[in-house]
Design an enzyme around this catalytic site. Structure first.
Site, PDB file in Angstrom:
ATOM      1  NE  ARG A 182      -4.268  -1.346  -0.062  1.00 13.30           N
ATOM      2  CZ  ARG A 182      -4.430  -2.354  -0.911  1.00 13.30           C
ATOM      3  NH1 ARG A 182      -3.462  -2.671  -1.769  1.00 13.30           N
ATOM      4  NH2 ARG A 182      -5.558  -3.046  -0.940  1.00 13.30           N
ATOM      5  CD  GLU A 232      -2.981   3.445  -5.393  1.00 11.85           C
ATOM      6  OE1 GLU A 232      -4.020   2.796  -5.623  1.00 11.85           O
ATOM      7  OE2 GLU A 232      -1.972   2.932  -4.900  1.00 11.85           O
ATOM      8  CG  HIS A 234      -3.444  -0.512  -6.976  1.00 12.88           C
ATOM      9  ND1 HIS A 234      -3.743   0.085  -5.776  1.00 12.88           N
ATOM     10  CD2 HIS A 234      -3.481  -1.843  -6.734  1.00 12.88           C
ATOM     11  CE1 HIS A 234      -3.960  -0.834  -4.857  1.00 12.88           C
ATOM     12  NE2 HIS A 234      -3.803  -2.023  -5.416  1.00 12.88           N
TER      13      HIS A 234
HETATM   14  C1  8YV Z   1      -7.138  -4.960  -5.972  1.00 16.26           C
HETATM   15  C2  8YV Z   1      -5.432  -4.946  -4.170  1.00 16.26           C
HETATM   16  O1  8YV Z   1      -6.987  -4.955  -7.292  1.00 16.26           O
HETATM   17  O2  8YV Z   1      -6.423  -6.939  -3.445  1.00 16.26           O
HETATM   18  C3  8YV Z   1      -5.923  -5.862  -3.129  1.00 16.26           C
HETATM   19  O3  8YV Z   1      -5.791  -5.519  -1.951  1.00 16.26           O
HETATM   20  O4  8YV Z   1      -4.776  -4.013  -3.916  1.00 16.26           O
HETATM   21  C4  8YV Z   1      -5.747  -5.227  -5.557  1.00 16.26           C
HETATM   22  O5  8YV Z   1      -5.521  -6.550  -5.844  1.00 16.26           O
HETATM   23  C5  8YV Z   1      -7.718  -3.653  -5.617  1.00 16.26           C
HETATM   24  O6  8YV Z   1      -8.112  -3.654  -4.300  1.00 16.26           O
HETATM   25  C6  8YV Z   1      -8.892  -3.307  -6.516  1.00 16.26           C
HETATM   26  O7  8YV Z   1      -9.863  -4.340  -6.474  1.00 16.26           O
END
Ligand code: 8YV
Length: 326
Positions: free
Chosen positions: A238, A267, A286
């Site tokens: 993150r 983001e 991302h």
């Molecule tokens: C997702 C992510 O794509 O799973 C997670 O925590 O960061 C990513 O895989 C994102 O949350 C959008 O769905």
């Protein structure tokens, strides 16, 4: 009998949507944003389940959902949720931690390779017609194989990265984590060490941590100053784990070789971010888990999680299992 109502705030593949429809009456939104929050609040009045990904899922939202019984996110990370509030309300929340492991580890290796070998940079020069004769040193990068891989956060993705680094690239592996990871040590020769040692010794420092109070700006000016000038920082957990202004300073000053980033403090990345213009940065939007197959598997897992939870049958992937004991 009436089907229970749910709010779905992410578009699903048709077959998964149909599977949900067999169980629930669905009110659908394209994300939860500042613009549609009021509308979502209205739909939540009646909702017993909530399924989607992204958005700010906070107490105010739960206050509008008096009948809510289960929450399912299509993601491994859940820092955008007020889980403490869900727990207080005894509502189980599920995530999708296994579906994306290999794909995110592949993305991390893509960042490692593209930053070290300057793939994006060099490919842009070819497209610009600059490849006219034998290439000189200004086209060179640095090796990945046999270099030291440092992994900060040894969870499922860290383990999959260690596997790739060990078998694919003959890399010695250092890791920093709260507890010892026997499998990483026994299968991939990883060695646990303090963060300071990892920063000093690693050629690639891969940050795979979730966003928590403890991890916020864990990597700042002091930590970056400990890295080798030939080392590369990879950020794929993150964004706020890294102090971005401090990183930009280090990259500009050349105190580290480069950075490969899939996650950012803000983001989408603001158009005026220096990260967009620095030549030693590879910035991705991302997309760690963003393949057709993996996004499908994540959505399928989240759908199964919600169907099971609404039947009172939460078996796995629950982030607040303490509510199940009550
Ligand atoms: C997702 C992510 O794509 O799973 C997670 O925590 O960061 C990513 O895989 C994102 O949350 C959008 O769905």
């Amino acid at each position: 009998m009436n089907k229970p109502s749910i709010v779905l705030y992410k578009k699903l593949p048709a077959d998964l949507h149909q599977r949900l429809e067999e169980h629930f009456a669905i009110t659908e939104f394209d994300g939860i944003t500042d613009k549609n929050r009021a509308e979502v609040f209205d739909a939540l009045q009646n909702a017993e389940g909530l399924l989607g990904s992204g958005g700010k899922i906070d107490k105010e939202l739960f206050d509008h959902a008096p009948r809510l019984r289960a929450v399912s996110t299509i993601s491994v990370g859940y820092d955008n949720f007020d889980v403490a509030e869900l727990t207080r309300r005894e509502i189980p929340m599920m995530h999708t931690p296994t579906a994306l492991t290999d794909t995110v580890a592949d993305t991390v290796m893509a960042l490692v390779l593209s930053t070290a070998r300057r793939v994006v940079n060099v490919a842009e020069r070819v497209k610009a017609g600059e490849w006219n004769e034998n290439i000189g040193e200004d086209w060179f990068g640095i090796d990945v194989h046999h270099k030291t891989m440092g992994i900060v956060g040894m969870g499922r993705i860290g383990l999959a990265l260690a596997q790739r680094a060990h078998f694919g690239f003959n890399m010695p592996i250092l890791y920093n984590a709260r507890s010892q990871h026997k499998e990483a040590e026994e299968k991939f020769g990883a060695r646990k060490c303090e963060l300071n040692e990892l920063l000093k010794e690693s050629d690639f420092v891969c940050i795979l941590l979730p966003m928590t109070e403890q991890t916020f700006h864990l990597i700042g000016k002091e930590e970056l100053a400990k890295m080798k000038s030939s080392a590369i920082l990879i950020s794929a957990g993150r964004g706020p784990v890294i102090d971005e202004p401090a990183l930009i300073e280090a990259l500009k000053a050349g105190t580290i070789y480069g950075a490969g980033m899939d996650v950012f403090e803000t983001e989408p990345l603001p158009k005026d971010s220096a990260l967009l213009t620095l030549p030693n940065v590879v910035a991705l939007p991302h997309i760690g888990s963003a393949t057709h197959e993996t996004r499908y598997d994540m959505a399928a897992c989240a759908v199964d999680n919600l169907i099971a939870a609404m039947k009172g049958d939460v078996k796995e992937f629950c982030v607040n299992p303490e509510v199940l004991k009550k």
